[in-house]
Design an enzyme around this catalytic site. Structure first.
Site, short mmCIF file in Angstrom:
data_model
loop_
_atom_site.label_atom_id
_atom_site.label_comp_id
_atom_site.label_asym_id
_atom_site.label_seq_id
_atom_site.Cartn_x
_atom_site.Cartn_y
_atom_site.Cartn_z
N ASP A 98 0.86 -1.19 0.00
CA ASP A 98 0.00 0.00 0.00
C ASP A 98 0.90 1.25 0.00
OD1 ASP A 98 -3.06 0.71 0.43
OD2 ASP A 98 -1.96 1.97 1.84
N TYR A 200 -2.33 11.20 2.41
CA TYR A 200 -3.14 11.50 1.23
C TYR A 200 -3.19 12.99 0.97
CZ TYR A 200 -4.77 6.68 1.69
OH TYR A 200 -4.83 5.32 1.78
N HIS A 254 -6.75 -6.98 -1.42
CA HIS A 254 -5.69 -5.98 -1.29
C HIS A 254 -4.67 -6.31 -0.20
CE1 HIS A 254 -3.96 -1.94 -1.36
NE2 HIS A 254 -4.15 -1.85 -0.05
#
Length: 276
Positions: A98, A200, A254
């Protein structure tokens, strides 16, 4: 080594396995911590590998600076360089999942002499990701990123009901409930979710693009990944000028370190032994 320090920030790190083994740095992503590799690390140790798994900035309580600029990719890459220095290592094998995979791609592109091999779990090369946003379903898969970048609102929404919304999002993405509970509980600590979301929010400040990677690279992707699609995965080879292999894990979501730990460790070990 239980901690390392950079610029006054104190990072927790798990240094495990044989001390004289080939060093492998394990970098977690959102919303995890170094415990994401708890199922994978023992198999690496059994293969004679030493693992160093830090809680990255924002996830280590002593390394939780305020403001999104502190979470630029360059800072996270420099954190890994500081870890290597603290461990007395000139270079190491790097495995990232990730966001940890993005850090790994950047580290290998910008500092190839510090990376013996790279393994990216789930995450394609950032340039391949950008490419895929324009001609595949990747923009839809990544739509949550825009929400995460909004100030304050995501914290209120995700932590409502003791983190019920965040927990539901993780479980819908394939993470087992008991693991979702563990990560959510950690992010309920004061300031922890804001720090995690600042990764982010710092995306517009990234600056230097991640260029071509010139170290031996292994990319593992689960074809059940709800967040990252096939287009960017298959385009990644264009951005590696070195031995490269893509392994598709069928039926895997994921969360490769947690859900495909044995297979991932087997592939990482083979990659390290081939190119180490």
């Amino acid at each position: 080594m239980d901690i390392f320090i950079r610029g006054g920030l104190v990072f927790d790190v798990r240094d495990s396995g044989p001390g004289d083994g080939e060093p492998v740095v394990l970098l977690h992503g959102f919303p995890q911590d170094s415990s994401a590799f708890d199922r994978m690390a023992p198999a690496l140790h059994s293969a004679g590998l030493r693992t160093l798994a830090p809680d990255q900035r924002g996830y280590s309580p002593g390394a939780r600076p305020t403001g999104r600029s502190a979470y630029r990719l360059r800072e996270s890459v420099d954190d890994v360089l500081a870890l290597l220095e603290a461990a007395g290592l000139t270079s190491a094998h790097v495995v990232g999942h990730d966001w940890g995979g993005i850090v790994g791609w950047a580290l290998a592109a910008w500092h190839p002499w510090r990376v013996r091999t790279l393994t990216s779990l789930s995450v394609p090369h950032p340039a391949a990701m950008t490419q895929a946003l324009g001609h595949s379903d990747q923009a839809l898969r990544s739509s949550y990123i825009g929400f995460f970048q909004v100030p304050a609102v995501p914290e209120a929404v995700l932590l409502a009901g003791r983190g019920a919304v965040l927990r539901r999002m993780l479980c819908q993405g394939g993470l087992p409930p008991e693991l979702a509970d563990r990560y959510v509980e950690r992010l309920r600590q004061p300031g922890a979710l804001t720090a995690a979301l600042n990764w982010y929010r710092a995306l517009p400040l990234s600056g230097t693009p991640v260029g071509t990677v010139r170290v031996p690279t292994l990319h593992l992707w689960g074809d059940g990944d709800a967040f990252l699609g096939r287009a960017a995965t298959e385009a990644t080879a264009q951005f590696v000028d070195a031995p490269y292999a893509l392994e598709v894990l069928e039926g895997t979501d994921h969360w490769i370190p947690e859900l495909a730990a044995d297979r991932a460790a087997e592939l990482v070990t083979a990659h390290v032994r081939t190119h180490g």
